[in-house]
Structure formats: C-alpha cells, structure tokens
Design a protein around this motif. Structure first.
Motif, mmCIF file in Angstrom:
data_model
loop_
_atom_site.group_PDB
_atom_site.id
_atom_site.type_symbol
_atom_site.label_atom_id
_atom_site.label_comp_id
_atom_site.label_asym_id
_atom_site.label_seq_id
_atom_site.Cartn_x
_atom_site.Cartn_y
_atom_site.Cartn_z
ATOM 1 N N ARG A 12 0.831 -1.208 0.000
ATOM 2 C CA ARG A 12 0.000 0.000 0.000
ATOM 3 C C ARG A 12 0.865 1.258 0.000
ATOM 4 O O ARG A 12 0.556 2.235 -0.695
ATOM 5 C CB ARG A 12 -0.949 -0.015 1.198
ATOM 6 C CG ARG A 12 -2.082 -1.033 1.056
ATOM 7 C CD ARG A 12 -3.219 -0.758 2.017
ATOM 8 N NE ARG A 12 -2.873 -1.078 3.399
ATOM 9 C CZ ARG A 12 -3.039 -2.272 3.956
ATOM 10 N NH1 ARG A 12 -3.524 -3.271 3.228
ATOM 11 N NH2 ARG A 12 -2.728 -2.488 5.220
ATOM 12 N N GLU A 13 1.966 1.235 0.754
ATOM 13 C CA GLU A 13 2.883 2.376 0.746
ATOM 14 C C GLU A 13 3.482 2.586 -0.638
ATOM 15 O O GLU A 13 3.587 3.722 -1.126
ATOM 16 C CB GLU A 13 4.007 2.149 1.770
ATOM 17 C CG GLU A 13 3.594 2.301 3.222
ATOM 18 C CD GLU A 13 3.372 3.752 3.620
ATOM 19 O OE1 GLU A 13 3.815 4.659 2.890
ATOM 20 O OE2 GLU A 13 2.749 3.972 4.667
ATOM 21 N N GLU A 15 2.302 1.484 -3.598
ATOM 22 C CA GLU A 15 1.277 1.896 -4.562
ATOM 23 C C GLU A 15 0.971 3.387 -4.427
ATOM 24 O O GLU A 15 0.734 4.083 -5.423
ATOM 25 C CB GLU A 15 0.001 1.068 -4.362
ATOM 26 C CG GLU A 15 0.131 -0.398 -4.759
ATOM 27 C CD GLU A 15 0.442 -0.601 -6.229
ATOM 28 O OE1 GLU A 15 0.069 0.279 -7.040
ATOM 29 O OE2 GLU A 15 1.061 -1.611 -6.578
ATOM 30 N N ARG A 16 0.998 3.879 -3.198
ATOM 31 C CA ARG A 16 0.782 5.309 -2.989
ATOM 32 C C ARG A 16 1.893 6.114 -3.654
ATOM 33 O O ARG A 16 1.643 7.136 -4.308
ATOM 34 C CB ARG A 16 0.726 5.608 -1.483
ATOM 35 C CG ARG A 16 0.419 7.057 -1.145
ATOM 36 C CD ARG A 16 0.298 7.244 0.362
ATOM 37 N NE ARG A 16 1.557 6.980 1.041
ATOM 38 C CZ ARG A 16 2.549 7.866 1.141
ATOM 39 N NH1 ARG A 16 2.425 9.069 0.600
ATOM 40 N NH2 ARG A 16 3.661 7.558 1.781
ATOM 41 N N LEU A 17 3.141 5.655 -3.508
ATOM 42 C CA LEU A 17 4.263 6.325 -4.166
ATOM 43 C C LEU A 17 4.089 6.345 -5.684
ATOM 44 O O LEU A 17 4.402 7.331 -6.347
ATOM 45 C CB LEU A 17 5.574 5.617 -3.832
ATOM 46 C CG LEU A 17 6.177 5.817 -2.449
ATOM 47 C CD1 LEU A 17 7.460 5.008 -2.326
ATOM 48 C CD2 LEU A 17 6.460 7.295 -2.188
ATOM 49 N N THR A 19 1.514 6.537 -7.413
ATOM 50 C CA THR A 19 0.553 7.538 -7.891
ATOM 51 C C THR A 19 1.155 8.935 -7.877
ATOM 52 O O THR A 19 0.628 9.845 -8.522
ATOM 53 C CB THR A 19 -0.722 7.529 -7.026
ATOM 54 O OG1 THR A 19 -0.377 7.951 -5.696
ATOM 55 C CG2 THR A 19 -1.347 6.146 -6.962
ATOM 56 N N LEU A 20 2.260 9.103 -7.145
ATOM 57 C CA LEU A 20 2.874 10.422 -6.989
ATOM 58 C C LEU A 20 4.103 10.628 -7.862
ATOM 59 O O LEU A 20 4.449 11.759 -8.194
ATOM 60 C CB LEU A 20 3.281 10.634 -5.519
ATOM 61 C CG LEU A 20 2.163 10.568 -4.474
ATOM 62 C CD1 LEU A 20 2.760 10.637 -3.075
ATOM 63 C CD2 LEU A 20 1.170 11.695 -4.704
ATOM 64 N N SER A 112 7.994 4.326 4.133
ATOM 65 C CA SER A 112 7.364 5.536 4.663
ATOM 66 C C SER A 112 8.410 6.576 5.053
ATOM 67 O O SER A 112 8.275 7.768 4.743
ATOM 68 C CB SER A 112 6.507 5.172 5.874
ATOM 69 O OG SER A 112 5.955 6.329 6.453
#
Length: 447
Positions: A12-13, A15-17, A19-20, A112
């Motif tokens: 999840r961490e 995948e968040r990256l 998107t950025l 993170s």
C-alpha cells in the motif's frame, strides 16, 4: 512486478508512491544522493558490498554469491530487481539460518521514512526503493551485502556506493537500447560505470570481445585489480561435475542446481567475486552452495500448482523470464541439453513486451521448438498483443498461434496431445512480467 491487489502494508505504501512519482527510469544520481543525505547517508554504513551489473546473468550471480556466503555461515543481505510477484522479493535481510524476505512491517516503515524524507520532490519510485535498500541494510547487521544493479550501471540509483568490496560485470549484450545506447560498446561503458577507483573488479564471461575491452580498459584506467573469466578463472564440465579453476587451484563441485551450461560461468563469477572480496570459501561450503542455490523464474521447473496441473499428463513445465536474444540462446542451449538426456517435443508459451527484440528472441528456438502459443502480458502496459507476437514468431521461422492466456495454452495442449507421443517439454517465457504472473497464478510465489 505483476499488477495485483495491494494487500500488505508495504504494498500500500509503494502503490501510494506510484501515484505520486514516475514509474520508469530517469538515469541520474542527483536525486538519490539528495535523498540519502536527508536519511543520514545509510549507504555509507553498509557491510562489505558485492555490486553486480550486466545484461544477463547478474541475478544468477547474485544467487550463487548468496549461496556461497551463507554456506560458509555468513550473514548476507541481498538486493535484486525487479521482483516477480511481491515487492518484498527485492530485499533479503540477513537472518539466522539464511537471509529471509523482509518483514512486511519493516519494509512499510522504511518506505514511509524514505518517502517522508523526500518531501514530495521529483524522484522515481525506483530511486526511493533503492534508498530503502540502503536504510534496511544499514540498520540490520550482516557480514556482506549483495546489491544488483537495476538498469545500466553508471547512473543507476545503486551506484552511490563509494568503495565496493568488488564490482562484478556479468555478460553484456544488447538490451534497454533506449536508455543505454545502440552499440554493445556503449552498453558496456554504462555497465562499467559501477567500477570505482582502486576497488577490485571481476569480469564474467563476455560474449563480446568489444565489451570485454571496454570493461577492462575502464578498470585499468581506475587502477583496479581485475580478475577476468577465461584468463584468471574458468569453469567447465567434466564427468558430470563443475570444475572451477583459478590461480589457487581446482575446485571439483556438483553440477549447479540452476540448470543450463551457462550457469557454470555464472557460478564461477560468483566464486571469483567472493574470493576477491576477501571471503574465504571452503570446498565443503562451495559444494553446498551449488546444490542449494535458488533463483526463481530462471529455468525453473514449475512446481505443482493451479497452472501446471493444466498441462498434459507427464509434461515438464519450465519457466524462464529471459527476454532478449542473448538470453534466448542460452535458454535454447539448456533445453537442448535436456533434450539430449530425455527427448521430448518442445512447446513454447511466450509473452513479451514491446521494448524487446521479439523476432530475435524466437529465432534462437528455430529448429528445436515444434510450436509456439503466444499470450498477452496483461501485467505490463507495454505487452505485445498476442496476434502481433505470433507474427514475430512466424517471421523467425516458427509455427505460432495466439491464445488468450497461459492457462488457455496449457488446456489446449492437454486436450489435443496424442497420448501415444512422449509428453511435451513446455517453456513458458519471454518476459519477467509473464514469469511473475505465472508464479502468482500457479500459487507458487518466490520465498
């Protein structure tokens, strides 16, 4: 490497990256250097580093190196890329009894922290994940760290290590031309970019004399002690054994667990590397390493699972993520060796991405593969449509048919196979994306 539902904390961490930040490569050392400074320069607090570059064989060399060191009882960190099924495969952390894939919470915390330190500035996901490598490896004790280059060498994010115990350059051939250049000497120069002044170098078995010259000249210019395959060390088969020879003498070892004659040279490069790096590897440890080495997705006999059960009864199902003509040639050689021992019809199930030389890949199998089923690579946006890939196989002189999936190909084979004929030998390959998807669907991810 496969697209699948992000279920773990670390996924999840990451995948968040994604998107950025950009998902691809932007070869430079400025961004990774800035981030590492903010993290306290963890890359300067590593155990002795064995840094491995090359077009083909660098993953196998890393696997052999890990096996050798761990067989001697040493604690080893290992960074490889890309992963096949789960991001955690990129980070093996030293542990009693042998390194283990990083714990999910530990990885999520490191990702993170790296993302927070970057503070939203321009960077690629690979660079952040490389910073994570250095964080993890600096915070857990080990005797050695094996670090595989991601792409190229000179501007790869791993190339911030100032003084590796040894730099290893495995076989160099044409690949990633858009990033590294369209001539083998340009690619060799990029790979040789990991060589540091005064630090020893091991050069693996090179297909190209031009590549060898470029690498050796770089090492000489930087005043490095250089150990070269075919000159200072060599490996060959004798009476079903691997014989390794260097100036210290001979080692008579079992045939490596990783199949294919080309793995002899990969094993030899690993033995030379650990010796040059200053580690004493006894004969007993080297024997254990040859029989315990593990590298999924490379001439891997596919174990029982959801996909392999669909094959014709008695079939051999193999998986290999090799994706360029040079890799295809050594895979074809390994399959020819299998054919000599146990004759079976060879069937290919192939998927590829559009940055690779598809016709060149298939050409290696002309005359030895009876038929090709081409499949889409759904886990990559760059996957070649299966109909187009079949046309490339036909151009290479093979009989080819596009099908919807690997499962579909295996089922078609099972339903049409003549029971009077020997069960087939099936190679699923052409892409690491495909290899990862197959391992995931089969229910047998790397461990």
């Amino acid at each position: 490497m496969t697209k699948h539902r992000a279920s773990s904390l670390a996924e999840r961490e990451i995948e968040r990256l994604m998107t950025l930040h950009p998902k691809g490569f932007d070869l430079s050392l400025g961004r990774i250097t800035r981030l590492l400074e903010r993290l306290g320069n963890p890359h300067l607090r590593l155990p002795p580093v064995i840094h491995i570059a090359g077009t083909n064989g660098k993953g196998s060399a890393a696997a052999f190196t890990r096996a050798l060191l761990e067989a001697e009882g040493l604690a080893v960190h290992v960074h490889t890329s890309p992963h096949l099924v789960n991001w955690h495969e990129r980070y093996r952390i030293a542990a009693p009894g042998g390194s283990r894939l990083v714990d999910d919470r530990v990885l999520a915390d490191a990702v993170s922290r790296a993302a927070e330190a970057n503070a939203g500035e321009p960077i690629t996901v690979f660079e952040i994940l490389t910073a994570v490598t250095f964080l993890l490896f600096s915070e857990h004790p080990a005797d050695a760290a094996i670090i595989e280059v991601g792409l190229g060498g000179r501007f790869d994010a791993t190339n911030v290590i100032p003084d590796p115990a040894v730099s290893v350059i495995m076989p160099v051939s044409m690949d990633h031309e858009a990033y590294l250049g369209d001539r083998v000497e340009l690619i060799a120069a990029e790979k040789a970019g990991i060589i540091k002044p005064g630090c020893p170098v091991v050069i693996g078995a090179q297909e190209s004399h031009t590549a060898l010259e470029v690498i050796a000249e770089t090492a000489d210019r930087l005043n490095c002690t250089t150990v070269v395959y075919g000159q200072d060390f060599v490996a060959f088969e004798e009476n079903g054994r691997l014989i390794y020879q260097d100036e210290d003498g001979l080692m008579d070892l079992p045939t490596p667990k990783l199949l294919g004659r080309y793995q002899y040279a990969n094993a030899a490069a690993a033995i030379a590397a650990v010796k040059v790096a200053g580690f004493d590897i006894g004969h007993d440890a080297a024997e254990r390493a040859m029989t315990s080495v593990y590298w999924p997705g490379r001439m891997q006999r596919l174990p029982n699972g959801h996909l392999s059960e669909l094959a014709p009864e008695g079939a051999e199902v193999w998986l290999d993520g090799g994706h360029n003509p040079s890799a295809a040639m050594v895979i074809a050689e390994a399959l020819t060796e299998q054919e000599e021992r146990n004759p079976r019809p060879l069937i290919l199930i192939s998927g590829m991405i559009n940055t690779k030389d598809q016709t060149g890949y298939f050409r290696a199998f002309k005359g030895i593969a009876r038929r090709v089923f081409t499949v889409p690579v759904n886990s990559s946006d760059a996957g070649v449509p299966n109909g187009e890939l079949a046309a490339r196989a036909i151009e290479a002189g093979l009989e080819a048919e596009p099908v919807a999936s690997v499962a579909n190909a295996l089922t078609l084979l099972r339903d049409s196979w003549d029971p009077k004929e020997a069960p087939p030998r099936i190679l699923i390959g052409g892409s690491l994306y495909l290899a990862g998807a197959v391992l995931a669907e089969n229910g047998t991810p790397p461990v």
